[in-house]
Write a protein that holds these residues in place. Structure first.
Motif, PDB file in Angstrom:
ATOM      1  N   ASP A 227     -19.981  -5.635 -83.676  1.00 46.35           N
ATOM      2  CA  ASP A 227     -19.318  -6.471 -83.489  1.00 46.35           C
ATOM      3  C   ASP A 227     -19.422  -5.948 -81.867  1.00 46.35           C
ATOM      4  N   LYS A 228     -18.902  -6.885 -80.628  1.00 43.26           N
ATOM      5  CA  LYS A 228     -19.481  -6.867 -79.213  1.00 43.26           C
ATOM      6  C   LYS A 228     -18.235  -5.977 -79.166  1.00 43.26           C
ATOM      7  N   ASP A 229     -17.398  -6.226 -79.545  1.00 45.96           N
ATOM      8  CA  ASP A 229     -15.738  -5.747 -78.580  1.00 45.96           C
ATOM      9  C   ASP A 229     -15.907  -4.052 -79.395  1.00 45.96           C
ATOM     10  N   ILE A 230     -16.757  -3.965 -80.412  1.00 43.90           N
ATOM     11  CA  ILE A 230     -17.205  -2.095 -80.522  1.00 43.90           C
ATOM     12  C   ILE A 230     -17.896  -1.622 -80.193  1.00 43.90           C
ATOM     13  N   ILE A 231     -19.003  -2.590 -79.373  1.00 45.47           N
ATOM     14  CA  ILE A 231     -20.334  -1.535 -78.844  1.00 45.47           C
ATOM     15  C   ILE A 231     -19.705  -1.567 -78.162  1.00 45.47           C
ATOM     16  N   ARG A 232     -19.031  -2.302 -77.275  1.00 45.83           N
ATOM     17  CA  ARG A 232     -18.262  -2.601 -75.535  1.00 45.83           C
ATOM     18  C   ARG A 232     -17.319  -1.154 -75.788  1.00 45.83           C
ATOM     19  N   ALA A 233     -16.634  -0.969 -76.661  1.00 47.98           N
ATOM     20  CA  ALA A 233     -15.426  -0.212 -77.605  1.00 47.98           C
ATOM     21  C   ALA A 233     -15.846   1.452 -76.974  1.00 47.98           C
ATOM     22  N   VAL A 234     -17.185   1.216 -77.808  1.00 50.50           N
ATOM     23  CA  VAL A 234     -17.789   2.709 -77.750  1.00 50.50           C
ATOM     24  C   VAL A 234     -19.104   3.421 -76.373  1.00 50.50           C
ATOM     25  N   ASP A 235     -19.218   2.120 -76.659  1.00 54.07           N
ATOM     26  CA  ASP A 235     -20.304   2.713 -75.731  1.00 54.07           C
ATOM     27  C   ASP A 235     -19.520   2.938 -74.310  1.00 54.07           C
ATOM     28  N   THR A 236     -17.727   2.903 -73.920  1.00 53.56           N
ATOM     29  CA  THR A 236     -17.120   2.939 -72.556  1.00 53.56           C
ATOM     30  C   THR A 236     -16.886   4.184 -72.483  1.00 53.56           C
ATOM     31  N   PHE A 237     -15.972   4.310 -74.130  1.00 51.80           N
ATOM     32  CA  PHE A 237     -16.061   5.310 -74.634  1.00 51.80           C
ATOM     33  C   PHE A 237     -16.716   6.777 -74.158  1.00 51.80           C
ATOM     34  N   ALA A 238     -17.708   6.272 -74.848  1.00 58.68           N
ATOM     35  CA  ALA A 238     -18.513   7.420 -75.090  1.00 58.68           C
ATOM     36  C   ALA A 238     -19.077   8.537 -73.103  1.00 58.68           C
ATOM     37  N   ARG A 239     -19.551   7.095 -72.342  1.00 54.38           N
ATOM     38  CA  ARG A 239     -19.783   7.396 -71.434  1.00 54.38           C
ATOM     39  C   ARG A 239     -18.896   7.614 -70.376  1.00 54.38           C
ATOM     40  N   SER A 240     -17.618   7.581 -70.428  1.00 53.45           N
ATOM     41  CA  SER A 240     -16.540   7.895 -70.182  1.00 53.45           C
ATOM     42  C   SER A 240     -16.283   8.906 -70.344  1.00 53.45           C
ATOM     43  N   HIS A 241     -16.147   9.641 -71.575  1.00 57.89           N
ATOM     44  CA  HIS A 241     -16.287  10.876 -72.066  1.00 57.89           C
ATOM     45  C   HIS A 241     -16.955  11.929 -71.317  1.00 57.89           C
ATOM     46  N   ILE A 242     -18.274  11.452 -71.675  1.00 58.55           N
ATOM     47  CA  ILE A 242     -19.592  12.558 -71.438  1.00 58.55           C
ATOM     48  C   ILE A 242     -19.597  13.014 -69.959  1.00 58.55           C
ATOM     49  N   CYS A 243     -19.368  11.837 -68.901  1.00 54.49           N
ATOM     50  CA  CYS A 243     -18.664  12.061 -67.543  1.00 54.49           C
ATOM     51  C   CYS A 243     -18.256  12.946 -67.109  1.00 54.49           C
ATOM     52  N   LYS A 244     -16.894  12.863 -68.239  1.00 56.86           N
ATOM     53  CA  LYS A 244     -15.619  14.004 -67.850  1.00 56.86           C
ATOM     54  C   LYS A 244     -16.084  15.009 -68.306  1.00 56.86           C
ATOM     55  N   ARG A 245     -16.679  15.168 -68.883  1.00 58.54           N
ATOM     56  CA  ARG A 245     -18.073  17.223 -69.945  1.00 58.54           C
ATOM     57  C   ARG A 245     -18.522  17.527 -68.583  1.00 58.54           C
ATOM     58  N   LEU A 246     -19.452  16.137 -67.431  1.00 63.60           N
ATOM     59  CA  LEU A 246     -20.003  16.846 -66.644  1.00 63.60           C
ATOM     60  C   LEU A 246     -19.492  17.090 -65.171  1.00 63.60           C
ATOM     61  N   GLU A 247     -17.997  16.320 -65.157  1.00 64.70           N
ATOM     62  CA  GLU A 247     -17.649  16.567 -64.216  1.00 64.70           C
ATOM     63  C   GLU A 247     -16.764  18.085 -64.198  1.00 64.70           C
ATOM     64  N   ASP A 248     -16.524  18.318 -65.339  1.00 59.11           N
ATOM     65  CA  ASP A 248     -16.147  19.863 -65.878  1.00 59.11           C
ATOM     66  C   ASP A 248     -17.179  20.835 -65.613  1.00 59.11           C
ATOM     67  N   ILE A 249     -18.150  20.659 -65.805  1.00 59.70           N
ATOM     68  CA  ILE A 249     -19.352  21.438 -65.136  1.00 59.70           C
ATOM     69  C   ILE A 249     -19.850  21.750 -63.574  1.00 59.70           C
ATOM     70  N   GLY A 250     -19.311  20.556 -63.324  1.00 64.10           N
ATOM     71  CA  GLY A 250     -19.758  20.144 -62.081  1.00 64.10           C
ATOM     72  C   GLY A 250     -21.104  19.604 -61.786  1.00 64.10           C
ATOM     73  N   VAL A 251     -21.381  18.814 -62.892  1.00 66.62           N
ATOM     74  CA  VAL A 251     -22.778  17.960 -63.068  1.00 66.62           C
ATOM     75  C   VAL A 251     -21.973  16.349 -62.308  1.00 66.62           C
ATOM     76  N   MET A 252     -22.648  15.528 -60.707  1.00 68.17           N
ATOM     77  CA  MET A 252     -22.982  14.269 -60.545  1.00 68.17           C
ATOM     78  C   MET A 252     -23.183  13.373 -61.201  1.00 68.17           C
ATOM     79  N   VAL A 253     -23.186  12.359 -61.558  1.00 65.94           N
ATOM     80  CA  VAL A 253     -23.643  11.486 -62.031  1.00 65.94           C
ATOM     81  C   VAL A 253     -23.819  10.367 -61.065  1.00 65.94           C
TER      82      VAL A 253
END
Lengths: 348, 238
Positions: free
Chosen positions: B154-180
């Motif tokens: 489902d399109k909604d699910i792909i969008r929701a999971v993709d958005t969530f995953a990228r946002s979560h990983i970006c937070k983890r990267l920010e925690d260790i000082g890595v820019m995206v």
């Protein structure tokens, strides 16, 4: 020899024949296993010790109900962290009969706790199952959505089970004075904040517990006429008491009341049964050897002994499965989720 | 020298190299599966990363030296999450209202999954930060427009999971000082990479087009120039 009323009693009726002269691992006739153990649908809930029964039913590939299975992408440790594979639904520990009755009523739309979302450090917790995610949830809305889905599964479980195995654990609980909700933990221990104007201690008395259990069982049978109830009492002592009593006497009071209620429920109802896990751990034959050094936690050997009685005299088909699985699996793998044990840490 | 290393998205970025003839850009691409688990060795003046997780393709064997800016592509490759079969029966809790037949999952559930999947790559990035690398992460295209049809999710699910995953990983990267270096905004609409920025091949499940590569490589080169400018400024005596 004169006739007397004990003449027709079997060995199990006599202490010297069935206890004094019998090694603890050879005690027998304490429980008559269900004849339909291999095919009946079992659901479990209750105090921490109840987790062992569910885990062992699951391990033996019996018809154990799990309506909230973990998503396949989680490994076993991750699923455990999120409260999966603990009970038949993810309700966490249910320590009191009042809590059980509330769960049933909430699942059937008959009540709604009004203040059951607690906060800690900017994270939110479902106060009815505060140990579900140790770091809580991001928002209140997340809790509401997940709880609604959870309750739908609970309703389904009650409607379709054959046996509901419930381990009674405590008589003490914390009540919300605003809507009379019984919580599984005191506010402020895992999350929330203790405000004496909103919360009070309730040490449930015999007649209150019996009334609630009668109400629950009646309600259960009304949605599922074939449902049978199997009661057990947790042999795990209280981690702490909020009464003025010593924790040792508070434990005795609590377990005695629960044991009395269980006994009377069995006496009053053909479809209510009692499994003596409490006696198997606490009783004199063990000389308390099944407790861990803190005299609270139950050792692996004790759990195995309890399970021997639950499954050991089962039908041949189940027995062969049991034997095969016991050879390859550790029956105590995992650990007990126990919010109440957090109370013990408050003193250290 | 600019070093861009990581998964197959790096190879796609190579299509835009001709746009930057005056820049020294080194591309070290390998099969994505080789970046899920790998060995890291500290070698003279750098880190050697090796893996052989996919028998039919060349093994991963790159040596990274802490000279010039580095850009890593792989950790924000999110299709393994949103294409999972779990979404036939479950959905992220925040879209549960529109998917009443699916079981909602909490954010923490997804976070545990993602954190395990990226653990080794996070270790590598932390090592690079600690050992003085100038390291950033490059975001691959958002889910390409054909993903729902291709994988029947489902399109909604792909969008929701993709958005969530990228946002979560970006937070983890920010925690260790890595820019995206984020996917350029013009490359996606409503959470999906538009057709012109998606790979032309009908069966390509997640790569960008040459146009996408050009837009991203421009951002990388701009970013590297900013780094140089700051370095030069820092060298000026006050």
């Amino acid at each position: 020899m004169a006739n007397h009323p004990y003449k027709k009693q079997g060995n199990k009726a006599f202490w010297n024949r069935s206890v004094s002269d019998t090694h603890v691992t050879e005690l027998s006739e304490l429980f008559t296993p269900f004849p339909d153990l291999a095919t009946a649908k079992f659901a479990t809930a209750g105090s921490c010790f109840a987790q062992h029964i569910g885990r062992n039913l699951r391990m033996r590939d019996l018809n154990y109900m799990d309506l909230e299975k973990p998503p396949a992408f989680l490994d076993a440790d991750e699923a455990d962290q999120l409260g999966y594979n603990v009970y038949s639904c993810r309700y966490g520990n249910i320590y009191t009969i009042s809590q059980l009755l509330q769960l049933f009523e909430e699942a059937h739309g008959q009540r709604q706790p009004e203040f059951a979302i607690w906060e800690r450090d900017g994270r939110f917790f479902d106060a009815m199952r505060p140990g579900l995610q140790k770091d809580g949830f991001e928002s209140e809305e997340e809790i509401r959505v997940l709880r609604k889905a959870h309750l739908a599964q609970v309703k389904e479980m009650f409607a379709t089970l054959d046996y509901f195995v419930f381990t009674m654990g405590l008589t003490e609980a914390w009540i919300d004075t605003r809507d009379n909700t019984t919580y599984p933990t005191a506010p402020g221990v895992i999350a929330g904040d203790y405000n004496p104007e909103h919360y009070k201690l309730k040490n449930f008395r015999y007649h209150e517990i019996k009334r609630d259990l009668d109400l629950f069982f009646g309600a259960l049978r009304s949605v599922n006429p074939k449902a049978q109830l199997l009661l057990t009492i947790s042999p795990v002592p209280l981690a702490a008491t909020a009464t003025q009593d010593h924790v040792l006497t508070a434990t005795t009071y609590s377990k005695s009341v629960l044991r009395s209620v269980a006994g009377d429920m069995v006496a009053d109802n053909d479809n209510v049964h009692y499994f003596p896990s409490y006696e198997l751990i606490v009783g004199q034959p063990t000389r308390h050897m099944f407790y861990q050094p803190d005299l609270r936690g139950v050792a692996t050997a004790g759990v195995q002994e309890v399970m021997r009685h639950f499954f050991g005299e089962a039908s041949a088909s189940v027995q062969s499965t049991v034997t095969a699985i016991e050879k390859k699996a550790n029956p105590t793998a995992g650990y007990e989720h126990c919010e109440e044990s957090v109370l013990g840490k408050l003193a250290s | 020298m600019i070093t861009i290393f990581g998964d197959s998205h790096v190879s796609i970025l190579g299509f835009a190299l001709e746009d930057h003839p005056n820049h020294d850009i080194k591309m070290l691409g390998a099969h994505g599966a080789n970046w899920l688990d790998f060995d890291i060795q500290v070698v003279d003046e750098g880190l050697q990363v090796t893996a052989e997780n996919v028998p039919s393709v060349p093994k991963l064997d790159v040596t990274l030296k802490p000279e010039g800016p580095h850009y890593f592509s792989s950790i924000l490759h999110t299709p393994p999450y949103f294409r999972d079969a779990i979404w036939k029966t479950h959905c992220p809790w925040n879209i549960a209202a529109n998917h009443r037949n699916l079981v909602p999952l909490s954010n923490s559930t997804l976070e545990l999954w993602i954190d395990r999947a990226i653990a080794r790559r996070m270790e590598l990035l932390e090592m690079m930060v600690v050992t003085g690398f100038d390291i950033s992460v490059v975001e691959p295209p958002k889910a390409v427009f054909r993903t729902p049809k291709l994988f029947k999710v489902d399109k909604d699910i792909i969008r929701a999971v993709d958005t969530f995953a990228r946002s979560h990983i970006c937070k983890r990267l920010e925690d260790i000082g890595v820019m995206v270096i984020h996917a350029p905004e013009e490359t996606y609409e409503n959470g999906f990479t538009t057709p012109e920025y998606s790979a032309a091949r009908e069966t390509d499940p997640h790569h960008g087009s040459k146009l996408f590569s050009q837009a991203v490589l421009n951002k990388i080169v701009e970013d590297s120039m900013e780094e140089v400018a700051w370095d030069q400024l820092a060298a000026v005596p006050l």
